[in-house]
Motif scaffolding. Sequence first.
Motif, short mmCIF file in Angstrom:
data_model
loop_
_atom_site.label_atom_id
_atom_site.label_comp_id
_atom_site.label_asym_id
_atom_site.label_seq_id
_atom_site.Cartn_x
_atom_site.Cartn_y
_atom_site.Cartn_z
N THR A 115 0.83 -1.31 -0.05
CA THR A 115 0.14 -0.16 0.05
C THR A 115 0.98 1.32 0.00
O THR A 115 1.85 1.24 0.73
CB THR A 115 -0.99 0.09 1.19
OG1 THR A 115 -1.82 -1.10 1.15
CG2 THR A 115 -1.82 1.09 1.23
N LEU A 116 0.57 2.13 -0.93
CA LEU A 116 1.22 3.42 -0.64
C LEU A 116 0.34 4.53 -0.28
O LEU A 116 -0.85 4.64 -0.89
CB LEU A 116 1.65 3.86 -2.26
CG LEU A 116 2.42 2.75 -2.99
CD1 LEU A 116 2.94 3.14 -4.51
CD2 LEU A 116 3.76 2.42 -2.23
N SER A 117 0.50 5.13 0.80
CA SER A 117 -0.37 5.95 1.59
C SER A 117 0.29 7.42 1.35
O SER A 117 1.34 7.72 1.89
CB SER A 117 -0.56 5.39 2.90
OG SER A 117 -1.51 6.35 3.58
N GLY A 118 -0.54 8.18 0.94
CA GLY A 118 -0.13 9.63 0.94
C GLY A 118 -0.28 10.46 2.05
O GLY A 118 -0.11 11.76 2.18
N GLY A 119 -1.01 9.99 3.12
CA GLY A 119 -1.43 10.70 4.24
C GLY A 119 -2.31 11.97 4.12
O GLY A 119 -2.18 12.96 4.64
N GLY A 120 -3.12 11.66 3.23
CA GLY A 120 -4.11 12.81 3.02
C GLY A 120 -3.54 13.85 1.68
O GLY A 120 -4.13 14.99 1.65
N ASP A 121 -2.27 13.63 1.37
CA ASP A 121 -1.57 14.82 0.41
C ASP A 121 -1.42 14.25 -0.93
O ASP A 121 -0.86 13.33 -1.46
CB ASP A 121 -0.35 15.09 0.87
CG ASP A 121 0.47 16.02 -0.05
OD1 ASP A 121 -0.06 16.59 -1.06
OD2 ASP A 121 1.61 16.48 0.25
#
Length: 200
Positions: A115-121
Amino acid sequence: GTTSITGDIGVSPIDSTAITGFGLILDSSTQFATSSLVSGNVYAANYASPTPTNLSTAVGDFATAYTDAAGRTLPDQTELGSGDISGMTLAPGLYKWGTAVAINAGGPGDAAGITLSGGGDSNSIWIFQIAQNLNVGNGAIVTLAGGAQAKNIYWQVAGLVSLGTTADVKGTILSETAIVFNTGAKLKGRALAKTNVTLI
């Protein structure tokens, strides 16, 4: 077969004889061809102007992008997972390996792959510098979360890229050698290789 491409494909400096299996129909302008398997156009270096010039520009842009990605320094992670990143959730950043990299289904923490998670960005960027091969196993999925977008993911691979059966990958693949899609494999992004791209 059931190959389906949304967008354009092309080859350069080799000519259209390198594009096999697509049933190409040359447009009356002779600048591109069409195929029932491709929603966009098919380009080759032997088609009419301005196609050869445009393709030369595209090849140059690919080389620039590859060099830029490969030349990035100060990685956030080096040799993560000893090359096996199956099951991991990765934050934006620069990742570097001097080995091959594997993404397999059934990894710890995430049975699907990574999973690649952008943290809301939604502007978050991932660059993966891989000195050898990238092997995405059968059924492995690159999942996007937290605003991550395929257009902001770059896989710079010096070796062969192999997408296993029903693998589902996101991002731009920049391969120094070749990219192979096995049966049912999917990519949301771009597949750019110096030698060839094979769709099974």
